[in-house]
Design an enzyme around this catalytic site. Structure first.
Site, PDB file in Angstrom:
ATOM      1  N   ARG A 186       0.857  -1.186   0.000  1.00 30.25           N
ATOM      2  CA  ARG A 186       0.000   0.000   0.000  1.00 30.25           C
ATOM      3  C   ARG A 186       0.895   1.238   0.000  1.00 30.25           C
ATOM      4  O   ARG A 186       1.437   1.604   1.037  1.00 30.25           O
ATOM      5  CB  ARG A 186      -0.939  -0.009   1.204  1.00 30.25           C
TER       6      ARG A 186
ATOM      7  N   HIS B 187      -4.105   4.530   4.190  1.00 29.86           N
ATOM      8  CA  HIS B 187      -5.376   3.814   4.017  1.00 29.86           C
ATOM      9  C   HIS B 187      -6.409   4.727   3.372  1.00 29.86           C
ATOM     10  O   HIS B 187      -7.192   4.313   2.527  1.00 29.86           O
ATOM     11  CB  HIS B 187      -5.874   3.331   5.376  1.00 29.86           C
TER      12      HIS B 187
ATOM     13  N   TYR C   2       2.303   4.235  12.584  1.00 32.05           N
ATOM     14  CA  TYR C   2       2.418   2.782  12.738  1.00 32.05           C
ATOM     15  C   TYR C   2       3.420   2.115  11.798  1.00 32.05           C
ATOM     16  O   TYR C   2       3.639   0.927  11.886  1.00 32.05           O
ATOM     17  CB  TYR C   2       1.039   2.121  12.565  1.00 32.05           C
TER      18      TYR C   2
END
Lengths: 328, 347
Positions: free
Chosen positions: B242, B246, B255
């Site tokens: 990714r 998100h 994170y």
């Protein structure tokens, strides 16, 4: 309409399913053990033999999977009628029903619906194991986009089943399993189309109305008999449609009898009785002669067999509530 | 390693007809333009939170182009632009992200199901469409999208099992981008390869580079051919990363080490495909630049267009939930008790 057979409710449902498969080439049945076994209640007995394995389909043990698949089937032109084996077994499919099926028409701006019927044998009084006696009607009527109906006798079961299959939006079709083999009734060889909108006055009456549905009709009929012995005329209103409610029949009951008592075996909190009472409070407070009372199941897990009669509304409990209202 | 991959890609590119290559490139360019524009519109406050698919253009473009227009697609929130590759105006999915009901596309016109937000809930639908078509003896396949996180959800497993049992011509296209919001693959599953999950259900699986549009095109094409030949479902694991957050509300620095993003970014598929096409002699740089510029044309005034869309009243929306609208759907303030309205009927 000429030949009338004496059928019980599960036989009437079987006849209705057979009629549906005959009349609609895109209709199919799916569920667990519904094929060679004919369903655990035999509602589909003989249908796979008659219509083949592609139209009466045994599924894996997978409620979310096959209810979800039924949604996809609707998109390619099929009309699935899904059997959930027992009431509480529908919970794994809950997300598919409330987050997906019920929202489909809304997601297409009203243009397309899902011609989907979910048949669920439900309710207590059969001495079944845990999680085989639930009454989940409130869950489905609280969530948008689903019609929720409950027949109480063989004829209405057959008629409403055919109406549900032709409706064009998802219908949660709750079958009071306690009534499956309770009694026989003359039904035509071919069911006429029923409707999914109207409550039915099962017995006329002027002094109060007993509102119930499914297996509770038998209980309120028993109470109405006893009230009649006392010289009290009780109307029995079979709700049949949990969502939407038949508002007019309920307001008529309030206006014409002045007292409306609601009976259901589902838990009390936020139940159908609460909705009926709120409706009458909002729209008929001026004609009510007594507050609306509820006789319901308890706000706890439906008891195991030894205690289920304690939790289910009984003729005595209905009578007690009726007297309270009449003495108000 | 990347250099070798580029060399392989150039060799592989020469296998494909020029029109296929350019069609795929154009589809990727359109998806990229949509995604970039959507992020800008979100920053401008003209649409709400938006889940970018930067880096997934290759797998998404291939999924549409390798299938026929009669085949069904079952998207999640990260594939809201695939419907534009089926002819739907980009205005429609952008209206969805603006929260306007005009964002619901016509599912029958495009054979693209409504977007399913809870991951994996769309997969049983794809199975049912494929299975239903098979029962009706119709020649079509269905494709359901998912990510690595969705393969932990029950609906993924029920869909796989059911599809295999009934040999439904369905494709589970799982883009393993290695992150589910902040949860890395290692906390999502103990299997090393998402594709291994197919074995539990007797479903053949294909692993493919999610950044390689031609490999994805071939994989989806093979899966569709299997389905059409009556050989049942296929699980495709498209392995990628990714490259972005998100969504616009996400902050990956909380994170993950952003150095990883930097290392992976050269895999970004549009730039990579363009370079490969030029090096393989399939197209000139200028021609590809023009395709990218043209892809943006539709979106030039899209911000004004979404703002010009007339609002829809809540009463109108209430009228779209049921075939026959039940009584009592009006907002409380608009409901008139019958004793005030003289016993008249209410909406």
């Amino acid at each position: 309409m000429s030949e009338l057979a004496q059928l019980n409710m599960v036989e009437a449902i079987n006849q209705g399913l057979g009629q549906l498969l005959e009349e609609d080439s895109q209709a199919l049945l799916m569920g667990e053990d519904i094929g060679a076994n004919g369903g655990v209640f035999r509602a589909t007995a003989g249908l796979q033999q008659r219509f083949g394995e592609d139209r009466v389909i045994d599924t894996p043990l997978s409620e979310a999977g096959f209810v979800g698949a039924a949604i996809g089937m609707c998109l390619v032109g099929l009309h699935p009628v899904v059997e959930i084996q027992f009431d509480a077994f529908v919970y794994p499919a809950f997300e598919q029903l409330i987050s997906q099926a019920g929202r489909f028409r809304w997601r297409t701006r009203g243009k397309y619906g899902l011609p989907l019927v979910i048949r669920i044998p439900y309710g207590g009084g059969t001495r079944a194991p845990e999680l085989h006696s639930d009454s989940p009607e409130t869950l489905f009527s609280h969530m948008p986009g689903l019609r929720v109906v409950v027949p109480s006798d063989p004829l209405s079961a057959g008629e409403m089943l055919l109406a549900a299959a032709k409706y064009g939006d998802p219908v949660i079709f709750l079958e009071p399993k306690r009534m499956y083999r309770r009694g026989r009734q003359p039904v035509p060889a071919k069911f006429p189309d029923g409707d999914l909108d109207h409550a039915l006055v099962r017995r006329p009456g002027d002094d109060l109305t007993l509102v119930a549905y499914g297996a509770m009709i038998e209980v309120v009929e028993g109470a109405a008999d006893r009230l009649q012995d006392e010289g009290i005329s009780a109307r029995v209103l079979d709700l049949r449609c949990i969502y939407p409610l038949d508002r007019e029949s309920l307001l008529n009951a309030a206006e014409e009898t002045g007292r409306v008592l609601v009976v259901h075996e589902a838990a009390r909190h936020c139940g159908v009785g609460a909705e009926v009472a709120a409706l009458l409070q909002e729209e008929a407070a001026d004609v009510l002669l007594a507050p609306t009372l509820r006789v319901t199941g308890m706000d706890m897990p439906f008891p195991l067999a030894q205690n289920e009669d304690d939790a289910l509304p009984s003729v005595e409990r209905v009578l007690a509530a009726a007297h309270t209202m009449l003495e108000y | 390693m990347l250099g070798l991959a580029e060399t392989e890609m150039v060799a592989a590119l020469r296998k494909w007809p020029r029109e296929v290559a350019l069609d795929l490139f154009q589809a990727m360019a359109r998806l990229r333009t949509f995604d970039e524009r959507a992020v800008i519109l979100q920053r401008q406050g003209r649409i709400g939170t938006y889940p970018t698919f930067y880096g997934e253009e290759a797998v998404q473009a291939a999924s549409v182009k390798a299938l026929q227009s009669r085949d069904w697609l079952f998207p999640t929130y990260r594939q809201t632009a695939v419907v534009t590759l089926r002819g739907c105006p980009a205005l429609v999915p952008l209206l969805m992200w603006r929260g306007h009901p005009g964002g619901w596309h016509d599912v029958m016109d495009y054979r693209v199901a409504p977007v399913c937000v809870p991951v994996a809930t769309n997969l049983p639908h794809a199975v049912g469409a494929a299975w239903g078509a098979k029962l009706r003896h119709e020649d079509l396949v269905a494709l359901g999208y998912g990510g690595d996180g969705s393969t932990s959800a029950g609906d993924f497993h029920e869909a796989c099992n059911l599809a295999a049992v009934v040999q439904a011509p369905v494709i589970f296209l799982i883009t393993n981008n290695q992150w589910a919001i902040s949860t890395p693959l290692s906390k999502q599953t103990r299997v090393r390869r998402v594709a291994d999950k197919g074995a539990a259900y007797g479903i053949p699986a294909i692993r493919v580079d999610a950044f390689d549009v031609f490999a994805c095109y071939q994989a989806v094409g093979e899966a569709a051919a299997r389905g059409r030949a009556g050989e049942g479902p296929t699980l495709i694991e498209a392995i990628g990363y990714r490259l972005g957050p998100h969504g616009t509300a996400d902050e990956p620095s909380l994170y993950r080490d952003l150095e990883l993003d930097r290392l992976w970014d050269p895999m970004e598929p549009l730039r990579r495909t363009q370079a490969g096409l030029v090096r393989a002699g399939v197209a000139e740089e200028a021609e590809l630049d023009q395709i990218r510029a043209d892809a943006g044309a539709e979106l030039r005034d899209i911000g004004d267009a979404i703002e010009a869309e007339p609002p829809v009243t809540v009463e109108e929306i209430a009228g779209t939930v049921h075939r026959e609208t039940p009584w009592g759907l009006l907002p409380d303030g608009l409901r008139e008790p019958s004793w005030r309205a003289g016993g008249g009927d209410q909406g």
